[in-house]
Scaffold this active site. Structure first.
Site, short mmCIF file in Angstrom:
data_model
loop_
_atom_site.label_atom_id
_atom_site.label_comp_id
_atom_site.label_asym_id
_atom_site.label_seq_id
_atom_site.Cartn_x
_atom_site.Cartn_y
_atom_site.Cartn_z
N PHE A 145 44.28 68.91 51.60
CA PHE A 145 45.42 68.02 51.81
C PHE A 145 45.61 67.83 53.31
CE2 PHE A 145 49.64 66.60 52.69
CZ PHE A 145 49.80 65.58 51.77
N ASP A 230 43.30 72.25 60.68
CA ASP A 230 44.57 71.60 60.35
C ASP A 230 45.58 72.71 60.05
OD1 ASP A 230 46.80 70.41 59.27
OD2 ASP A 230 45.71 69.05 57.94
N LYS A 259 54.77 69.46 61.20
CA LYS A 259 55.81 70.15 60.44
C LYS A 259 56.76 70.98 61.32
CE LYS A 259 54.15 69.51 55.86
NZ LYS A 259 52.76 69.37 55.45
C1 PLP Z 1 51.99 68.13 55.38
C2 PLP Z 1 50.58 68.20 55.81
C3 PLP Z 1 49.94 67.10 56.41
C4 PLP Z 1 50.62 65.76 56.56
O1 PLP Z 1 51.78 65.82 57.32
P1 PLP Z 1 52.85 64.60 57.22
O2 PLP Z 1 53.86 64.94 58.29
O3 PLP Z 1 53.43 64.66 55.84
O4 PLP Z 1 52.11 63.36 57.49
C5 PLP Z 1 48.64 67.26 56.83
N1 PLP Z 1 47.99 68.42 56.68
C6 PLP Z 1 48.57 69.50 56.10
C7 PLP Z 1 47.79 70.77 55.96
C8 PLP Z 1 49.87 69.42 55.63
O5 PLP Z 1 50.43 70.46 55.04
#
Ligand code: PLP
Length: 404
Positions: A145, A230, A259
């Site tokens: 994700f 990520d 985040k």
């Molecule tokens: C939440 C998340 C994203 C995307 O972030 P948004 O602010 O919702 O665009 C990307 N990678 C990971 C691992 C995430 O948990």
């Protein structure tokens, strides 16, 4: 504790009526939050065990973050990057120092930071690695994700996230997560990057086999490939370290952050890398109107300052052990598996008892907010300000719903 029915207040019906149904929220209408707790429109209090998918690592309205935001609101909030403002350098320097990298590039949402990492990796591939034009490949993991943009969903393996949103962006190779051999075999002379989550959150808080990220680091070094972590959800204290890759003793070429970087106040994301990587971008090649705005920088710098104390990482490590001990005790009592690190847990409920959604609804009735992922899996990720007593309270409610 007796359970109460969740009522369906007017706000819920109203929201249903006027918005696209791209979410299926629990029937709770929140008005206030403080620390690990939120209050709904009827005055009921809930322990927040989702914490905005880790955007609220410091809890709701952390006093230092709110103070930083207030102070900046009284000065200036937006300039665009056409001009320089006095909060920019400080934020970027402190974040670069936290990451141990030379440069940062601030954006707003996580998906934008992932897009930034992809663009930088491709350009680096053409200009530094001399990959033939248009041939750059990025290796990603199954069940990843990384966000919701069209390019990012192009390499999702979740049909809900991907189907009907094509045509898809080419240039991505998907390998099973945690499989070192598959990763090695997927690398070609045109591979510019490996992009992965150190722990797969959305997939159910999946922790890869020990040594996987160390092997990835070695493979990337051997084949002149960028390793991109990520850490949008796993980073900034969630797992008991500043970055989840630290558990593997590994340093990626690029961190992708988001985040919690915005302190639960404003969207703030960034990539961090050394000059030989991020330096490939020249004026006009990438940007964002709101990226690195004064309010974001003021809040983000305070986030970095909180993290630099190490207190939140320590809390996550210590209380995470407590949380995992409580959850592990439920194995065989309605729970079939528990995974995770620090204050982050994926809990597989016995599917014969409850779906993940049902479990979250029952928990909400008992004053604990959590979120299901797929099937009978729920994830628990309280703010890092949560106490041991609060963890005991939440796990007692989980015990209760599994026994009922
Ligand atoms: C939440 C998340 C994203 C995307 O972030 P948004 O602010 O919702 O665009 C990307 N990678 C990971 C691992 C995430 O948990």
């Amino acid at each position: 504790m007796t359970s109460v029915d969740l009522r369906t207040p007017g706000e819920l019906a109203e929201a249903e009526r006027y918005t696209a149904h791209n979410y299926h929220p629990l029937p709770v209408v929140i008005t206030e939050g403080e620390g690990a707790w939120v209050t709904d429109v009827d005055g009921r209090r809930y322990l927040d065990f989702l914490a905005g998918y880790s955007a609220l690592n410091f809890g709701h309205r952390h006093p230092a973050l709110i103070a930083a935001a207030h102070a900046q609101l009284d000065r200036i909030t937006l300039t665009s990057r056409a001009f320089v403002h006095d909060q920019f350098a400080d934020f970027c320097r402190s974040l670069a120092e936290l990451c141990g990298k030379e440069l940062v590039l601030p954006m707003n949402t996580g998906a934008e930071a992932v897009e930034t990492a992809i663009k930088v990796a491709r350009k680096w591939g053409y200009r530094v690695k001399s990959v033939p034009d248009g041939q750059a490949e990025i290796i990603v993991a199954a069940d990843n994700f990384h966000g919701r943009t069209t390019t990012i969903v192009s390499f999702s393996t979740d049909p809900d996230a991907r189907a009907d949103f094509g045509p898809y962006t080419p240039g991505f190779k998907i390998v099973p997560y945690g499989d070192e051999t598959a990763l090695r075999e997927a690398i070609t002379p045109n591979t510019v990057a490996v992009l992965m989550e150190p722990i797969q959150g959305e997939a159910g808080v999946l922790v890869p086999p020990t040594g996987y990220f160390a092997a990835m680091r070695a493979l990337c070094d051997e084949h002149h490939v960028l390793m991109i972590a990520d850490e949008i959800q796993s980073g900034l204290g969630r797992t008991g370290r500043t970055f989840a890759v630290e558990h593997e003793g590994v340093v990626p070429d690029m961190y992708v952050l988001g985040k919690a970087l915005g302190g639960g106040i404003v969207p703030v994301s960034a990539v961090a890398a050394d000059r030989d990587v991020l330096g490939v971008l020249k004026p006009g090649e990438h940007g964002s109107t709101f990226g690195g705005n004064p309010l974001a920088c003021a809040v983000g710098r305070e986030v970095v300052r909180l993290l630099a104390t190490g207190e939140f990482q320590r809390r996550s490590a210590e209380l995470g052990e407590h949380l995992h001990a409580r959850l592990t005790a439920l194995l065989g009592h309605g729970v079939v598996a528990v995974r995770g690190r620090g204050l982050w847990a994926g809990v597989d409920i016995d599917p014969a008892l409850l779906t993940g959604r049902q479990a979250c609804e029952r928990l909400a009735e008992r004053g604990v907010l959590a979120k299901d992922t797929h099937g009978s899996t729920i994830r628990l990720a309280p703010p890092l300000v949560v106490t041991a007593d609060e963890i005991d309270h939440a796990t007692a409610q989980l015990t209760a719903i599994l026994g009922s």
